[in-house]
Write an enzyme that holds these catalytic residues in place. Structure first.
Site, mmCIF file in Angstrom:
data_model
loop_
_atom_site.group_PDB
_atom_site.id
_atom_site.type_symbol
_atom_site.label_atom_id
_atom_site.label_comp_id
_atom_site.label_asym_id
_atom_site.label_seq_id
_atom_site.Cartn_x
_atom_site.Cartn_y
_atom_site.Cartn_z
ATOM 1 C CB CYS A 135 5.107 2.853 9.384
ATOM 2 S SG CYS A 135 4.171 1.380 8.464
ATOM 3 C CG ASN A 150 -2.400 3.168 10.841
ATOM 4 O OD1 ASN A 150 -3.137 4.696 10.292
ATOM 5 N ND2 ASN A 150 -1.721 4.033 11.638
ATOM 6 C CB ALA A 191 -1.100 -9.483 0.444
ATOM 7 C CG HIS A 192 1.578 -6.897 4.931
ATOM 8 N ND1 HIS A 192 1.247 -6.509 6.242
ATOM 9 C CD2 HIS A 192 1.994 -5.637 4.435
ATOM 10 C CE1 HIS A 192 1.950 -5.174 6.677
ATOM 11 N NE2 HIS A 192 1.404 -4.792 5.399
ATOM 12 C CB ALA A 226 -0.919 -0.119 1.477
#
Length: 375
Positions: A326, A152, A201-202, A71
């Site tokens: 992150c 998030n 995907a993760h 992303a």
């Protein structure tokens, strides 16, 4: 045994995803760009099959799907890829929010340094952006609106449908960072007025290292993106590089399973959330952004409890975080919680629990006992 409650950072792999990845990593290992033999054709077919599955989750055609490394790269292409068009059309105004992931905020800040004008929408106390604020911020020279779907850190679900209504009469491109919602909050992402969707995907029980940018057509024309990397013609010339077939195939299976099972997965996640909140009630937690939050996330603080101390106390019981993975190495206060106008103590004490349908039931009694010792 420690129970993993950090699924907003990354999720476990579905067994079927592992199986398909092994196939294209070990057996059908060819380069999808090799067109002169059957091995390459098999790999290419696997990529195209996955492309269709990834698009179906958001109601997009497979030709709309551009595979990326995740992303973050998709966000960068969506934002930085519009620079040339924006400059040429003299539409150098961008609208975003103060609660976006750094993968959106930093590319936008880069454009801001190059002369773009940026409006940052502030969240309401519930962690959501007001569509009225978006309407007030729109200008004739607005080229891009970038608003995440699910935060998030808090799990707060942004009112995308209302934002779409605001944008119906405007030609600004609408980009949604759907890293936390793709394959989970499905219906709203099918709205064709959302031009660009970033996914990874993760975060949906697939492998790390692969994601996608959905670039929809509007009146038969795609968003006029320019590449930000060069060196090959893959992905319609927008994202060069050898395609990781095994990861893409894994993403395809993960997307297929998400579309098939997202309702049942949500029920399981809601049950975990109810159990967690019932157990935590004795500690009188302050919840952050939970009024409209996704079923798999809980962000809260407990008066007198520091998040770092809590994480240490919970070791061996549950694995949790106090913010975005992150930015965890920076130890800086959460820009999301600060934007929500939380107190300094609430920001420093905030914990994020996040789980999924594969999560084992934690020992909530042990969790509350460990936290109560810190009060």
């Amino acid at each position: 045994m420690t129970v993993y409650l950090d699924c907003n950072a990354t999720t476990p792999l579905e067994p079927e995803v592992i199986d398909i990845m092994k196939k294209y990593l070990c057996d059908e290992f060819a380069n999808a760009g090799s067109r002169t033999h059957e091995f390459g054709n098999i790999a290419k077919a696997a990529v195209e099959q996955a492309r269709e599955k990834v698009g179906l989750v958001v109601g997009a055609d497979k030709s709309d799907v551009i595979f990326t490394s995740g992303a973050t790269e998709a966000n960068n292409i969506a934002i930085l890829g519009l620079e040339a068009f924006a400059v040429a059309s003299e539409k150098m105004h961008i609208i975003t929010t103060t609660i976006e992931h750094k993968a959106v905020l930093e590319p936008i800040a880069h454009l801001e340094q190059k002369g773009f004008d940026v409006t940052y929408l502030e969240p309401e106390p519930d962690g959501r952006i007001s569509p009225l604020d978006l309407a007030a911020a729109l200008r004739a020279d607005t080229c891009l609106v970038s608003i995440m779907h699910v935060n998030n850190e808090t799990g707060a679900i942004q009112p995308l449908s209302e934002c779409v209504d605001v944008l119906k009469a405007h030609d600004a491109y609408f980009h949604v960072d759907a890293a936390q919602s793709y394959g989970k909050e499905v219906d709203v992402l099918k709205n064709p007025r959302i031009d660009l969707i970033s996914c990874s995907a993760h975060k949906v029980y697939g492998p790390k290292g692969v994601g996608a940018l959905i670039n929809r057509r509007r009146k038969y024309k795609r968003v006029p993106l320019s590449p930000i990397l060069f060196g090959g013609g893959q992905e319609r010339g927008l994202r060069p590089g050898t395609l990781p077939v095994h990861q893409i195939a894994g993403f395809g299976v993960a997307a297929e399973l998400a579309l098939k099972h997202y309702k049942n997965r949500t029920v399981r996640c809601e049950q975990i959330k109810q159990d967690a909140m019932s157990a935590l009630e004795v500690l009188s937690p302050n919840y952050h952004g939970q009024e409209y939050a996704i079923a798999s996330t809980l962000n809260f603080s407990i008066e007198g409890v520091n998040s770092e101390a809590a994480i240490v106390a919970l070791k061996g019981i549950i694995a949790v975080s106090n913010g975005s993975a992150c930015t965890s190495s920076s130890y800086s206060p959460s820009h999301v919680l600060e934007a929500m106008k939380l107190t300094e103590d609430e920001v420093e004490g905030a914990l994020r629990f996040s789980w999924c349908h594969l999560t084992e039931t934690p020992n909530w009694s042990a969790v509350t006992t460990a936290l109560s010792r810190l009060i």
